[in-house]
Design a protein around this motif. Structure first.
Motif, PDB file in Angstrom:
ATOM      1  N   THR A 436       0.860  -1.184   0.000  1.00 39.78           N
ATOM      2  CA  THR A 436       0.000   0.000   0.000  1.00 39.78           C
ATOM      3  C   THR A 436       0.896   1.234   0.000  1.00 39.78           C
ATOM      4  O   THR A 436       2.113   1.138   0.101  1.00 39.78           O
ATOM      5  N   ASP A 438       0.463   3.333   2.414  1.00 39.00           N
ATOM      6  CA  ASP A 438       0.334   3.741   3.813  1.00 39.00           C
ATOM      7  C   ASP A 438       1.710   3.855   4.463  1.00 39.00           C
ATOM      8  O   ASP A 438       2.538   2.948   4.348  1.00 39.00           O
ATOM      9  N   ASN A 439       1.939   4.969   5.137  1.00 44.37           N
ATOM     10  CA  ASN A 439       3.195   5.134   5.868  1.00 44.37           C
ATOM     11  C   ASN A 439       2.932   5.884   7.164  1.00 44.37           C
ATOM     12  O   ASN A 439       2.059   6.740   7.241  1.00 44.37           O
ATOM     13  N   TYR A 440       3.681   5.532   8.196  1.00 42.80           N
ATOM     14  CA  TYR A 440       3.444   6.053   9.538  1.00 42.80           C
ATOM     15  C   TYR A 440       4.737   6.604  10.130  1.00 42.80           C
ATOM     16  O   TYR A 440       5.440   5.916  10.857  1.00 42.80           O
ATOM     17  N   ALA A 495       3.444  -1.220  11.683  1.00 40.74           N
ATOM     18  CA  ALA A 495       2.423  -0.334  11.103  1.00 40.74           C
ATOM     19  C   ALA A 495       1.076  -0.535  11.785  1.00 40.74           C
ATOM     20  O   ALA A 495       0.316   0.424  11.986  1.00 40.74           O
ATOM     21  N   LYS A 499      -0.788   2.407  13.780  1.00 41.38           N
ATOM     22  CA  LYS A 499      -2.137   2.781  13.335  1.00 41.38           C
ATOM     23  C   LYS A 499      -3.086   2.869  14.534  1.00 41.38           C
ATOM     24  O   LYS A 499      -3.884   3.797  14.645  1.00 41.38           O
TER      25      LYS A 499
END
Length: 559
Positions: A436, A438-440, A495, A499
């Protein structure tokens, strides 16, 4: 119009595509409720795994049987699964209260039940990641079993090679054999597997148990036998998912029960209103770091620095380990054994009960008044989100909500490293979720400088949270490492944890916006190095120094 040249896909791109196909296929089969792994329905899984050729599965795409990958998989699946035509994945549906023996794989905490000679039930309580893990391992196992079938059948199944008949004679009749006969059998088996005599001798020893000295012979025979039955007699192996599992997955049923059990214990011990520090780690490093010196004064005087922890890590130090646990239970530690099905045990430490006069830590440094430490055992993949999300929610007592005063969340775990070797330390600055965008990114309270000086290398940068450690290959990992993503390692939970922490603190208001986070990992393997993957074996004593160095720094910041 300018003509565009066709650009060939790189191996990293092909691998990414194979992983995506694997997960789409697995989710489809899960929704469907059943499939035949070696039939048309399982074809997409097989093709994707053979295209990906993960490092951990070694020579999966070759004709010879992969041995290290076989060890890795068998240690994570229930004993006897190679004999079962039917594999049923279930939720917690009451089998634990039946007469069926609970089978727990040595390297994965999951309850399994042998229903009869042909059926194995595997209990899923840790979410989708566990399902993907099992399906990937089963696909590997079935691919390997058909390699054996092809190597031992003659004349389209009308007859078999003499080496196979020799093996069958030993297994079916449970023959007691001499050392000389064992070596003859190993020589025959090396021919069947396409491996050297030395390799087969080594793996035979690995699989030996006190009850079954020739377990490896039985394993290979039943893998081959079920594949032969599939090809010649159309007795297809089946994987099914129970309707209860399909309905429950993704609804935090086990995580909710788990978190409420912890909050009940906090309430019963009047700890619910105190400042709380959560640590996700193993069940020994925090315990030993706080209590071992006081519990074992004689041994502590004889062993400096981390030598005491090395002593406690020995398998023959059980009396010493017991002494530390007994001392801890009298000085503030409450052990909460899991009964929810998450397989995540918990330790609650009331720091007011610690004798700091004999502790290596000084409470005077604590910025919190009487903090409580919650140590939770490792989660697995997506389960990290479920458990952390539920733990950070307020405790509901009738109509009243009790928000937990969570001051910090610290995550310590094992991870694959892409630069360095086993036992080195990684300090992440961000988690990237594989597959994805998505990065945090986050502010890590631990720094590279904090962990230097312990005799192990320390790296900082991004970590990638992968969909499964068994699905990575060198091409994909080299891309993550060499590109501007600056990835230093891979793991499965970061992750998901972040999240849950971000949503609880920044969106839902369940905990303070100023909650501190700490992430640190020690390297269990380097999948970019030949012979250094997870399949090559555990850390042993190499893991003691990084584990306790990270634990020490986390506790120093809490105290």
């Amino acid at each position: 119009m300018a003509k565009t040249n066709k650009i060939d896909r790189t191996r990293a791109q092909e691998s990414t595509n194979a992983i995506e196909k694997l997960y789409i296929s697995m989710r489809h089969l899960f929704s469907r409720g059943f499939y035949k792994p070696m039939g048309i329905s399982g074809e997409a899984l097989r093709k994707s795994l053979l295209s990906l050729r993960p490092e951990i599965y070694g020579s999966i795409a070759e004709d010879r049987v992969e041995l290290n990958g076989l060890i890795y998989v068998i240690e994570r699946l229930p004993k006897g699964i190679e004999e079962c035509q039917f594999i049923n994945l279930t939720a917690d549906e009451g089998y634990g209260d039946s007469h069926f023996e609970t089978i727990i794989p040595p390297k994965r905490r999951r309850n399994c039940y042998r229903i009869d000679k042909d059926q194995m039930n595997i209990e899923i309580t840790r979410g989708r990641s566990e399902i993907y893990d099992i399906l990937t391992h089963l696909t590997f196992l079935f691919i390997e079993s058909h390699k054996i079938q092809k190597r031992v059948t003659l004349n389209e199944g009308q007859s078999f090679i003499r080496e196979w008949k020799y093996l069958e004679d030993i297994v079916i009749y449970n023959k007691e054999i001499s050392e000389e006969e064992r070596e003859v059998s190993i020589a025959h088996l090396s021919s069947i597997l396409g491996r050297t005599f030395d390799e087969v001798v080594s793996i035979h020893k690995t699989f030996q148990t006190e009850e079954k000295k020739d377990r490896f012979f039985h394993l290979i025979y039943w893998l081959g036998k079920l594949a032969i039955d599939e090809v010649l007699d159309n007795k297809k192996r089946n994987v099914t998912f129970s309707s209860v599992l399909i309905e429950e997955i993704g609804h935090h049923i086990y995580g909710d029960v788990w978190a409420n059990n912890i909050k009940e214990v906090l309430k019963e011990n009047k700890l619910l209103k105190r400042p709380i520090h959560i640590i996700s780690a193993n069940m020994h490093s925090v315990l030993n770091s706080i209590y071992a010196k006081a519990a074992l004064p004689k041994q502590a005087a004889e062993h400096e620095n981390f030598e005491l922890f090395q002593l406690l890590s020995n398998s023959d130090s059980k009396p010493l380990q017991k002494a530390v646990k007994e001392y801890a239970s009298q000085n503030g530690l409450i052990y909460v054994k899991d009964t929810s099905g998450t397989n995540i045990n918990v330790q609650i430490i009331d720091t007011d009960e610690i004798n700091f006069e004999v502790s290596p830590f000084k409470k005077d440094n604590s910025i919190d008044k009487s903090p409580v430490i919650i140590v939770m055992d490792y989660a697995f993949g997506e389960q990290a989100y479920e458990t952390m999300d539920e733990l950070l929610k307020p405790y509901k007592n009738s109509k009243k909500k009790n928000h937990l005063d969570v001051k910090s969340v610290s995550i310590m775990g094992k991870a694959g490293i892409l630069e360095g070797g086993k036992g080195d330390i990684m300090i992440p600055s961000a988690h990237i979720f594989e597959g994805t965008a998505d990065n945090y990114p986050f502010k890590n309270e631990l720094s590279k400088e904090d962990l230097e000086g312990f005799g192990v290398a320390v790296f900082d940068g991004s970590m990638i949270s992968v969909l499964g450690t068994s699905l990575q290959n060198k091409d994909l990992l080299e891309f993550f490492h060499d590109s501007t993503w600056n990835v230093i390692g891979l793991e499965m939970e970061g992750a998901h944890y972040q999240k849950a922490i971000q949503s609880a603190s920044k969106i839902r208001g369940n905990i303070s916006k100023n909650v501190k986070v700490r992430y640190a990992y020690y390297a269990s393997d380097n999948p970019l190095e030949t012979g250094a993957t997870l399949a090559s074996g555990g850390l042993g004593m190499t893991g003691v120094t990084p584990t306790y160095a990270i634990t020490q720094k986390i506790l120093e910041q809490i105290f």
